[in-house]
Motif scaffolding. Structure first.
Motif, mmCIF file in Angstrom:
data_model
loop_
_atom_site.group_PDB
_atom_site.id
_atom_site.type_symbol
_atom_site.label_atom_id
_atom_site.label_comp_id
_atom_site.label_asym_id
_atom_site.label_seq_id
_atom_site.Cartn_x
_atom_site.Cartn_y
_atom_site.Cartn_z
ATOM 1 N N ASN A 1 -25.856 -94.918 -62.370
ATOM 2 C CA ASN A 1 -26.413 -94.010 -61.388
ATOM 3 C C ASN A 1 -27.926 -93.955 -61.446
ATOM 4 O OD1 ASN A 1 -24.721 -92.306 -59.502
ATOM 5 N ND2 ASN A 1 -23.452 -92.363 -61.342
ATOM 6 N N ILE A 2 -28.454 -93.993 -62.662
ATOM 7 C CA ILE A 2 -29.909 -93.894 -62.773
ATOM 8 C C ILE A 2 -30.576 -95.160 -62.251
ATOM 9 C CG2 ILE A 2 -31.836 -93.642 -64.390
ATOM 10 C CD1 ILE A 2 -30.021 -91.922 -66.106
ATOM 11 N N ILE A 3 -29.990 -96.320 -62.560
ATOM 12 C CA ILE A 3 -30.627 -97.566 -62.118
ATOM 13 C C ILE A 3 -30.137 -97.997 -60.737
ATOM 14 C CG2 ILE A 3 -31.023 -98.375 -64.467
ATOM 15 C CD1 ILE A 3 -28.688 -100.251 -64.148
ATOM 16 N N PHE A 4 -29.516 -97.038 -60.021
ATOM 17 C CA PHE A 4 -28.930 -97.344 -58.715
ATOM 18 C C PHE A 4 -29.908 -98.048 -57.771
ATOM 19 C CE2 PHE A 4 -27.896 -96.060 -54.326
ATOM 20 C CZ PHE A 4 -26.632 -96.599 -54.251
ATOM 21 N N GLY A 5 -31.150 -97.639 -57.804
ATOM 22 C CA GLY A 5 -32.084 -98.184 -56.820
ATOM 23 C C GLY A 5 -32.787 -99.455 -57.236
ATOM 24 N N LYS A 6 -32.432 -100.004 -58.382
ATOM 25 C CA LYS A 6 -33.178 -101.140 -58.917
ATOM 26 C C LYS A 6 -32.240 -102.259 -59.337
ATOM 27 C CE LYS A 6 -37.682 -100.287 -59.773
ATOM 28 N NZ LYS A 6 -38.792 -101.154 -59.569
ATOM 29 N N SER B 1 -27.154 -91.392 -47.009
ATOM 30 C CA SER B 1 -28.609 -91.311 -46.910
ATOM 31 C C SER B 1 -29.254 -91.842 -48.194
ATOM 32 C CB SER B 1 -29.063 -89.888 -46.600
ATOM 33 O OG SER B 1 -28.603 -89.008 -47.582
ATOM 34 N N ILE B 2 -28.591 -91.610 -49.337
ATOM 35 C CA ILE B 2 -29.116 -92.164 -50.582
ATOM 36 C C ILE B 2 -29.114 -93.691 -50.508
ATOM 37 C CG2 ILE B 2 -28.674 -92.414 -53.057
ATOM 38 C CD1 ILE B 2 -29.712 -89.730 -52.375
ATOM 39 N N ILE B 3 -27.993 -94.248 -50.042
ATOM 40 C CA ILE B 3 -27.888 -95.713 -49.958
ATOM 41 C C ILE B 3 -28.986 -96.269 -49.044
ATOM 42 C CG2 ILE B 3 -26.444 -97.611 -49.113
ATOM 43 C CD1 ILE B 3 -24.030 -95.853 -49.987
ATOM 44 N N GLN B 4 -29.195 -95.600 -47.908
ATOM 45 C CA GLN B 4 -30.204 -96.099 -46.971
ATOM 46 C C GLN B 4 -31.610 -95.943 -47.534
ATOM 47 O OE1 GLN B 4 -29.200 -93.947 -43.391
ATOM 48 N NE2 GLN B 4 -27.781 -95.535 -42.722
ATOM 49 N N GLN C 1 -27.781 -101.155 -49.373
ATOM 50 C CA GLN C 1 -26.645 -101.515 -48.530
ATOM 51 C C GLN C 1 -25.899 -102.722 -49.064
ATOM 52 O OE1 GLN C 1 -29.665 -100.643 -47.471
ATOM 53 N NE2 GLN C 1 -29.627 -99.558 -45.525
ATOM 54 N N LYS C 2 -26.646 -103.741 -49.480
ATOM 55 C CA LYS C 2 -25.999 -104.980 -49.927
ATOM 56 C C LYS C 2 -25.153 -104.734 -51.153
ATOM 57 C CE LYS C 2 -28.870 -108.589 -48.062
ATOM 58 N NZ LYS C 2 -30.332 -108.412 -48.082
ATOM 59 N N ARG C 3 -25.700 -103.923 -52.069
ATOM 60 C CA ARG C 3 -24.961 -103.673 -53.303
ATOM 61 C C ARG C 3 -23.622 -102.999 -53.017
ATOM 62 N NH1 ARG C 3 -26.659 -101.227 -58.841
ATOM 63 N NH2 ARG C 3 -28.719 -101.805 -58.153
ATOM 64 N N ILE D 1 -21.872 -102.939 -50.284
ATOM 65 C CA ILE D 1 -20.956 -103.830 -49.574
ATOM 66 C C ILE D 1 -20.285 -104.779 -50.561
ATOM 67 C CG2 ILE D 1 -20.796 -105.737 -47.918
ATOM 68 C CD1 ILE D 1 -22.893 -104.305 -46.242
ATOM 69 N N SER D 2 -21.083 -105.281 -51.511
ATOM 70 C CA SER D 2 -20.469 -106.267 -52.414
ATOM 71 C C SER D 2 -19.458 -105.598 -53.344
ATOM 72 C CB SER D 2 -21.543 -107.024 -53.196
ATOM 73 O OG SER D 2 -21.881 -106.328 -54.362
ATOM 74 N N ILE D 3 -19.698 -104.319 -53.704
ATOM 75 C CA ILE D 3 -18.701 -103.618 -54.533
ATOM 76 C C ILE D 3 -17.392 -103.457 -53.753
ATOM 77 C CG2 ILE D 3 -18.137 -101.413 -55.629
ATOM 78 C CD1 ILE D 3 -21.107 -101.187 -56.367
ATOM 79 N N LEU D 4 -17.539 -103.022 -52.492
ATOM 80 C CA LEU D 4 -16.341 -102.844 -51.666
ATOM 81 C C LEU D 4 -15.644 -104.181 -51.437
ATOM 82 C CD1 LEU D 4 -14.667 -100.875 -49.939
ATOM 83 C CD2 LEU D 4 -16.087 -101.495 -48.002
ATOM 84 N N ASP D 5 -16.451 -105.218 -51.256
ATOM 85 C CA ASP D 5 -15.917 -106.556 -51.031
ATOM 86 C C ASP D 5 -15.057 -106.996 -52.222
ATOM 87 O OD1 ASP D 5 -16.172 -109.661 -51.074
ATOM 88 O OD2 ASP D 5 -16.704 -109.046 -49.039
ATOM 89 N N ASP D 6 -15.585 -106.795 -53.435
ATOM 90 C CA ASP D 6 -14.835 -107.188 -54.639
ATOM 91 C C ASP D 6 -13.491 -106.489 -54.693
ATOM 92 O OD1 ASP D 6 -16.880 -108.758 -55.353
ATOM 93 O OD2 ASP D 6 -17.715 -107.413 -56.880
#
Lengths: 589, 591
Positions: free
Chosen positions: A442-447, B214-217, B222-224, B226-231
Motif C-alpha cells: 500500500n505504501i509503495i502503491f504509487g511507485k 480516484s487514488i488509482i487515477q 491504471q496499468k498496474r 489492470i494487470s492484477i485483474l488480468d492475472d
C-alpha cells in the motif's frame, strides 16, 4: 429490431478474433448431432435383423456375420462420438475466454472515467456489470458461445431426427408430430407466468433481507426500548407474505417440470397407437417402431430448449447494452497525450473558477481566484459545504471547472499532460482508502521501485515505524479484505506515507488531521519541513490548530472565497473570518 | 468445517419435532413417492409387451389395451408426482418459515455482545441461506434422492426378474461406473469450490478498485491494477477450463459405456438366446431401455451430494444458534426472579467498574463516579477512551467484569432487565431508522403508544413542522436508511422516539454528523429541551455543546482522569486544557 441488430453485430465483432475456434466448434457440433441420430437407426437395424433371423431358426442359430457387422457399427459410431464428446468443453472454454476479454476491456474503460461517471454509476452497479452480468448463466459470456451453439446443436438434432423419421415412414412422422405444438404452447404459457411469480418471490426475499439487516444493525435501539416482542410483528407479516409467494412459485415450477417431463410420454402415445397398428398391419417393422419411439424422446428436449435462445438472448442483449453504456458514457475532458510537460511547478493559480456537479445544481464554487507559489503551505478552511474539498478535486484534475481556468506555471491545466502532472503530486484523501495487500504494497502503491532509505524515512515521518513493529508480520501484514483491522488514524497515516513516497512537489491533504493528535501533528509538520522543505501543500482542515503550521489561509464560505492571506492579517481585516475562528472558540475564554 | 460428519443423528433428532408437526404432509408425500417410482418403471415394459405379444398375434384389441394402460400409468404417475412435490415442498416451506421465525426471535433476544462479534451479513446468511439450505432437504433434494434411488433399485429388480444371469454380469460394469461417478463428483467439487473462490476474489478486486478509483487515477496506477485483474481472471479461466474438460471427458466416456459398450454386451449375451427362442425380443428392448436409463438417477443423486452436506452443515449452525441462551434467560437464571423494585430518587453510582471485551484488554479500569437525579453529565475524551462502553454498561448491554453500578444503593443487575431499560431513553450517534413509517419508528411497533402521544413528542422536539410538510404525515414511509429525510430530521425523530416512552434517564451519544448551522441550532434547542426535566448522560464529541453541563467526566484510556465543571477542569487538569486547545485555537493565537 434495430437494437437487436446492433447487439448481433456486436457479438459478430467479438467473434472475429476467434474464427478458428468457432469453426472447430461448428464442425464438432454438426458431427456430434449427426452421430447421435445414428444410434436409433443402428438399433432399428439390430432389431429388424434379429426379427428376420428369429423367423428363420433353421438358418440362424448363433451370432453370424450380420450381427457382427452391427456390433462393429456400434463400436465405430461409439468411438466417433467419444472423440467429439469433449466439444462442450470447447464451448465453455470460449465462454470463459469471452468473459475474461470483456471484463478486462470494460474495466479498463472504467479506469478512464471521471467524476461525472462515478456520480451516476454506483460501485455496486458497476461491479455487477463486470461480474455477474458477464459471468452468470445465461448472461453475456454464456450466450455468446454456449447459448448460440447449444441452440445450433438442438436445431441440427431436430432436423436430423425429423429427416430420419420422414425417411423411415412419413405418415407416422406426421401423426406423431401433431401433439407436439399443443404441448409446447401449454409449456410456454406456463413458463411466462413463472417469470412473474419469480419476480414477486424475489421481492419478498429482498424485503426479508432488508428487514433482517435493519433489525440486526439496530439491535441496541430495539433492546434499549424493550420492544423485541412487538418488533417481531413486522417480520411475521413479511414472512407470511413470503410463504404465499413461495407456495405459488413451487406450484408453478412443479407444473412446468411436470409438463417438461411428461411431454414426451404424450408424443409416445401416438407412436404406440399409430405405430403399433402399423406394426400389426406390417406397414413398418419392429425396428422402425422402436426407432420412432427413441427419436421422439430425443427431439422433445431440444424443441423445448430452442426458444431458450430468444429468452437468454434478450437477457444477454440487456447486459451487453449495460456494458456499452459504460464505454459510451462521455468523459468531460478526454485525456489528450503529448501536451506540455512541466519539470518544476512554480506557481498555481485559480482564475475566476466556478464549479457545480451538474447544470441543475447550484454552484459549489463561485468565481474563486487565488495564487500560490512554490513551497507555500495553505490551509483551506471554512464551514461544511463551503467547497474546500472541491478545490483539491479541481487542482488534481479529478474535477473540471465550468468557468474560469486553473493555471500551473501560467499554463492552463487543460493544456498540461495530466499523467505527467499527477506524477508530481501526492494526494491524501479524506477517507483513507487502502487496497487489499500488505502494508508495504500500500505504501509503495504509487511507485515501481523504491529505495529502502526513502521507504524507511517516510514511515518515520508518519510515525508508523513502531506500530508496524508491533504487527506479527511487520510491513508484510495484510490489510483490507481478510486483513488486520487498522484504526482510522493508522490508515490515515499509511495514506500519508503513500503520498509522500512519491516525493511529490505538491501535497494535497483532504482533512486528514482529524486522526492525528496534537503531538503527532506537530511532529508530522516538523518532519515534512525537514525532509521535504520545498514542498507546496494544500490542506483542507476543520481543526483550527493546524493554522499554526501554514503560511496562508484560504477562507471559503458557501462557495465564495472570502479571504486569503496570513492568519494574523486576515483575522483583523475580515470580520467573517474572525467570527468563524472566534465563534468556534468563544467558549474557551 | 463442512464435513460429512455433520450428518449425524443428533441433528436429525433436533429436526424431528418440526417434521412431526407436519407428519401428514410428510407421510402422504412419502407414499406418493413410492408409487411414482414404481410407475416410472412401467413404460419400457409396455413397449416390450407390445413387441412380444401384440405383434406376433396381430392383435389390435390388445394393442389398444396396452395403449390404454400406458395412458393410465402416465396420467396417474404425473398427478402423483405433482402432488408429491407440492406436499413435500409445502412441508419444507412451513418448517423453514418456522425456523426463520424462531431464529429471528432468538437473535432479538441475544446479548448485544453477540452482534459485536458477528457481522450483520453473517447473521442474515444464518437466517436466510441456512434455512433455505434446509428447505432443500424437504423438497427437491428428498424427491430426487429417495425417488431416484427407489427408481434405480426398481430397475435392477425388474432386470433380475427378466434375466438373472445377464443382470448379474451387468452388475460388474454398473458398480465400476457408480464408484468412478462418485470419485469424479468429489474431484470436481474441489475445482468448483476454487472457481467460486476465484469469482468472489475477482468481485472483491473490482469493487475495491472502483471504490479507490480516484487514488488509482491520481497515482497513475491504471496499468498496474489492470494487470492484477488480468492475472486473477486468467487463473480463473484456466481453472474453469480444466474443470469443464475433465467433466465433459468423463461424460463422453460415460456415454460411450452406456450407448455402446452396454449394448454390445447385451447383443453378445442375448442374441444367441433370442435366436434359440429362450429370450424374447421384448426383453432385449427392455434391457436396452433400462441400461440407458439406469445411471440418470445416480447422476442426479451424485450431483446433489454437496447440497446434502451443505444442508446438514446449515442445520448444525441453525441449532447452534437456537440453543444459545438469550439475555433474559441468563438474567432470570442468575437472579432467580427475585427482582428489586426500581426506585431512582437520588443517585446513580459507578463503583470500581472494570470491563473488557477481550481477555486482558481492559476498556474500563476501576471507574468511579456518580450522577445525581436531575443532573446533566457529559462524558468527554478521545475515541476509544471508554465513553460508549460506560453507557453500554448502564444499559446492561454487557456484563460488568468487576465492581458495579448502583441506583439508590441497589445493583442494576438486581432489577428486571426489561423494566430497567424502560427507564432509559437512548439516542445513538448514528440515527437508526427501521423499515416502516414515521409512526412506527417513533413508537417502535408499540401499539399502546397512541398517535396523540406521538404528535406531542414531535411537537416537543420541534419536529411537528417537518411532519406537516409531509403529505402522509406520520404515516410517511421511511425509505431505506432514511434517504428521504435529512440528517437533522432524522436526529429530531430519534429525539421524539426517546421521549415518547417517557424515560427517567436520557442517554445521548451526541451526533457529529455533518449538519448545516441552522439544523445544528435546531437540534441543540431540541436537545436542551428534552434534557430539561431528566437526568442526562451525554457523550460529547464537541466540547462547545457541553461546557454548561453540571459535570464533565474526562476519560482517557479507560480511566477517569478528571471530573468537574468546565471551569474547574480548566484550572485543574492539563490534559483537559490540551483537549480544549486541540479543539479551539488558544486565546493568544486567535488574536
Amino acid at each position: 429490431m434495430k437494437h437487436n441488430i446492433r447487439n448481433i453485430k456486436w457479438i459478430i465483432n467479438e467473434w472475429r478474433s476467434h474464427k478458428l475456434m468457432l469453426s472447430l466448434l461448428l464442425f464438432l457440433t454438426l458431427v456430434s448431432a449427426s452421430v447421435t441420430v445414428t444410434f436409433p437407426l443402428i438399433i432399428k437395424k439390430l432389431l429388424d435383423t434379429l426379427q428376420y433371423m428369429v423367423e428363420r431358426p433353421e438358418i440362424y442359430s448363433d451370432i453370424g456375420p450380420e450381427l457382427w457387422a452391427i456390433i462393429w457399427l456400434f463400436i465405430i459410431v461409439g468411438l466417433v462420438k467419444l472423440t467429439v464428446s469433449t466439444y462442450p468443453g470447447f464451448r465453455s472454454l470460449m465462454n470463459t475466454t469471452f468473459e475474461y476479454v470483456l471484463r478486462i476491456r470494460y474495466f479498463s474503460e472504467i479506469l478512464k472515467k471521471d467524476f461525472n461517471f462515478f456520480n451516476i454509476f454506483r460501485t455496486g452497479d458497476l461491479v455487477t456489470r463486470l461480474t455477474s452480468d458477464i459471468t452468470d448463466f445465461p448472461k453475456i459470456a454464456w450466450f455468446m458461445c454456449s447459448g448460440i451453439f447449444r441452440s445450433l446443436e438442438s436445431f441440427t438434432k431436430i432436423m436430423f431426427c425429423i429427416a430420419a423419421m420422414f425417411y423411415l415412414n412419413w405418415q407416422l412422422t406426421m401423426l406423431t408430430l401433431i401433439p407436439l405444438p399443443i404441448m409446447m404452447i401449454i409449456f410456454y404459457i406456463t413458463s411466462n407466468k413463472l417469470h412473474n411469480s419469480f419476480k414477486k418471490n424475489q421481492e419478498a426475499i429482498s424485503e426479508i433481507n432488508n428487514q433482517l439487516e435493519m433489525s440486526f444493525s439496530g439491535i441496541k435501539i430495539i433492546k434499549a426500548f424493550v420492544c423485541e416482542n412487538k418488533y417481531k410483528r413486522f417480520f411475521t407479516d413479511t414472512l407470511s407474505k413470503r410463504f404465499k409467494t413461495e407456495i405459488r412459485l413451487v406450484t408453478l415450477n412443479t407444473r412446468i417440470r411436470m409438463i417438461y417431463e411428461y411431454i414426451d410420454y404424450f408424443a409416445q402415445i401416438a407412436v404406440i397407437v399409430f405405430g403399433g397398428i402399423m406394426v400389426v398391419t406390417n406397414d413398418i417393422t419392429i425396428g422402425t417402431f422402436f426407432a420412432f419411439y427413441t427419436f421422439l424422446s430425443m427431439i422433445i428436449y431440444p424443441i423445448l430448449d430452442l426458444p431458450q435462445l430468444f429468452v437468454s438472448g434478450k437477457q444477454a442483449f440487456v447486459n451487453i447494452d449495460r456494458l456499452e453504456e459504460i464505454k459510451n458514457y462521455p468523459i468531460a475532458k478526454p485525456v489528450i497525450p503529448a501536451k506540455n510537460k512541466l519539470s518544476k511547478i512554480e506557481t498555481i493559480s485559480f482564475e475566476d473558477v466556478s464549479f457545480s456537479y451538474s447544470k441543475d445544481e447550484i454552484n459549489i464554487l463561485n468565481n474563486v481566484s487565488f495564487n500560490t507559489k512554490k513551497g507555500e503551505r495553505a490551509i483551506i478552511i471554512g464551514p461544511i459545504g463551503a467547497g474546500k474539498s472541491t478545490i483539491l478535486g479541481l487542482l488534481t484534475g479529478l474535477l473540471t471547472p465550468q468557468k474560469g481556468v486553473i493555471k500551473i506555471n501560467g499554463i492552463p491545466l487543460d493544456e498540461i499532460d495530466l499523467v505527467d502532472f499527477r506524477e508530481k503530486i501526492g494526494y491524501v484523501p479524506q477517507e483513507p482508502f487502502l487496497f487489499t495487500g500488505s502494508i508495504k504494497d500500500n505504501i509503495i502503491f504509487g511507485k515501481d521501485s523504491v529505495s529502502d532509505d526513502l521507504y524507511r524515512s517516510v514511515l518515520d515521518i508518519v510515525q508508523m515505524k513502531r506500530e508496524i513493529q508491533l504487527f506479527k508480520e511487520q510491513d508484510s501484514t495484510r490489510v483490507g479484505q481478510r486483513g488486520v483491522t487498522l484504526s482510522g488514524g493508522q490508515k490515515q497515516r499509511l495514506a500519508i506515507a503513500r503520498a509522500l513516497l512519491r516525493q511529490p512537489q505538491i501535497l494535497f491533504f483532504d482533512d486528514i488531521t482529524a486522526s492525528l493528535d496534537a503531538d503527532n501533528e506537530e511532529n508530522l509538520w516538523n518532519d515534512i519541513s525537514k525532509q521535504f522543505g520545498e514542498i507546496t501543500c494544500f490542506i483542507v482542515s476543520h481543526r483550527l490548530s493546524t493554522i499554526r503550521y501554514v503560511d496562508n489561509v484560504i477562507f471559503l464560505d458557501s462557495g465564495y472565497l472570502i479571504a486569503k492571506g496570513q492568519h494574523d492579517l486576515i483575522i483583523k481585516q475580515y470580520p467573517e473570518y474572525r467570527n468563524f475562528v472566534t465563534g468556534s472558540r468563544q467558549i474557551s475564554s | 468445517m463442512e464435513k460429512k460428519k455433520f450428518i449425524n443423528f443428533k441433528m436429525i433428532k433436533e429436526l424431528t419435532p418440526y417434521i412431526k408437526k407436519e407428519r401428514w404432509l410428510f407421510l402422504s408425500g412419502l407414499t406418493m413417492m413410492l408409487i411414482t417410482s414404481t410407475l416410472r418403471l412401467i413404460d419400457p415394459l409396455i413397449i416390450g409387451h407390445i413387441v412380444d405379444k401384440v405383434v406376433p398375434d396381430n392383435d389390435i384389441g390388445k394393442l389398444y389395451q396396452f395403449a390404454g394402460l400406458f395412458v393410465t400409468v402416465i396420467v396417474l404417475s404425473g398427478l402423483l408426482t405433482y402432488y408429491q412435490v407440492i406436499l413435500l415442498s409445502k412441508m419444507g416451506i412451513k418448517i423453514v418459515t418456522r425456523l426463520k421465525m424462531q431464529m429471528f426471535d432468538k437473535f432479538l433476544h441475544l446479548p448485544v455482545g453477540y452482534f459485536d462479534h458477528n457481522p450483520v451479513g453473517e447473521l442474515i446468511a444464518r437466517v436466510e441461506s441456512d434455512c433455505e439450505n434446509v428447505r432443500q432437504l424437504f423438497s427437491d433434494l428428498s424427491v430426487t434422492i429417495f425417488g431416484n434411488l427407489l427408481f434405480f433399485l426398481g430397475m435392477l429388480i425388474v432386470m433380475f426378474l427378466r434375466h438373472f444371469n445377464v443382470t448379474l454380469l451387468l452388475l460388474i460394469p454398473i458398480s465400476i461406473i457408480i464408484i468412478s461417478l462418485f470419485l469424479l463428483v468429489s474431484y470436481l467439487g474441489k475445482f468448483y469450490r476454487k472457481i467460486r473462490e476465484l469469482n468472489s476474489q475477482i468481485t472483491g478486486i473490482i469493487t475495491e478498485y472502483i471504490q479507490g478509483i480516484s487514488i488509482i487515477q491520481l497515482f497513475n496506477q491504471q496499468k498496474r491494477v489492470i494487470s492484477i485483474l488480468d492475472d486473477k481472471s486468467k487463473i480463473k479461466r484456466n481453472t474453469d477450463a480444466r474443470a469443464t474438460f475433465t467433466e465433459y471427458s468423463f461424460w463422453g466416456l460415460f456415454g460411450f459405456l452406456i450407448e455402446t459398450v452396454f449394448i454390445v454386451i447385451l447383443i453378445y449375451l442375448l442374441a444367441p438366446q433370442i435366436l434359440l427362442g429362450l429370450v424374447t425380443l421384448g426383453t432385449l428392448i427392455v434391457f436396452i431401455q433400462y441400461t440407458q436409463r439406469i445411471f440418470w438417477p445416480l447422476i442426479m443423486v451424485s450431483e446433489n451430494i454437496n447440497q446434502i452436506q451443505r444442508a446438514f452443515a446449515s442445520i448444525y449452525r441453525i441449532f447452534n444458534i437456537l440453543n444459545l441462551s438469550s439475555e433474559y434467560d441468563v438474567d432470570k437464571g442468575n437472579e432467580k426472579h427475585k427482582y428489586q423494585p426500581i426506585r431512582f430518587d437520588n443517585l446513580i453510582e459507578f463503583r470500581n467498574v472494570s470491563f473488557q471485551y477481550k481477555e486482558d484488554e481492559l476498556i474500563l479500569n476501576n471507574i468511579n463516579f456518580c450522577i445525581k437525579k436531575g443532573e446533566k453529565v457529559a462524558l468527554v475524551g478521545a475515541s476509544g477512551s471508554g465513553k460508549t462502553t460506560t453507557i453500554s454498561l448502564l444499559c446492561r448491554f454487557y456484563n460488568i467484569l468487576s465492581g458495579g453500578i448502583y441506583v439508590d444503593g441497589i445493583h442494576i443487575n438486581d432489577f428486571d432487565l426489561k423494566e430497567w431499560r424502560k427507564k432509559i431513553g437512548l439516542v445513538l450517534q448514528d440515527v437508526y431508522l427501521f423499515p416502516g413509517d414515521i409512526r412506527e419508528n417513533i413508537r417502535i411497533y408499540d401499539d399502546t403508544i397512541v398517535d396523540e402521544k406521538i404528535f406531542e413528542a414531535l411537537e416537543y422536539v420541534g419536529a411537528s413542522e417537518m411532519i406537516t410538510r409531509l403529505k402522509n404525515g406520520i404515516a410517511t414511509e421511511i425509505m431505506e436508511r432514511g434517504q428521504n429525510l435529512s440528517v437533522g430530521e432524522k436526529q429530531l425523530l430519534s429525539f421524539a422516539r426517546a421521549i415518547v416512552f417517557d424515560p427517567e434517564i436520557i442517554i445521548l451519544d451526541e451526533a457529529t454528523a455533518s449538519v448545516d448551522v441552522l439544523t445544528e441550532k435546531k437540534i441543540q434547542k431540541a436537545m436542551d429541551k428534552i434534557l430539561e426535566q431528566k437526568t442526562a448522560i451525554i457523550i460529547a464529541h464537541r466540547l462547545s455543546s457541553v461546557i454548561h453541563s453540571d459535570k464533565i467526566i474526562f476519560f482517557h484510556n479507560g480511566n477517569i482522569i478528571a471530573a468537574g465543571t468546565h471551569n474547574q477542569l480548566l484550572n485543574e487538569s492539563n490534559e483537559y486544557k490540551k483537549l480544549v486547545n486541540l479543539q479551539f485555537l488558544s486565546h493568544k493565537e486567535a488574536g
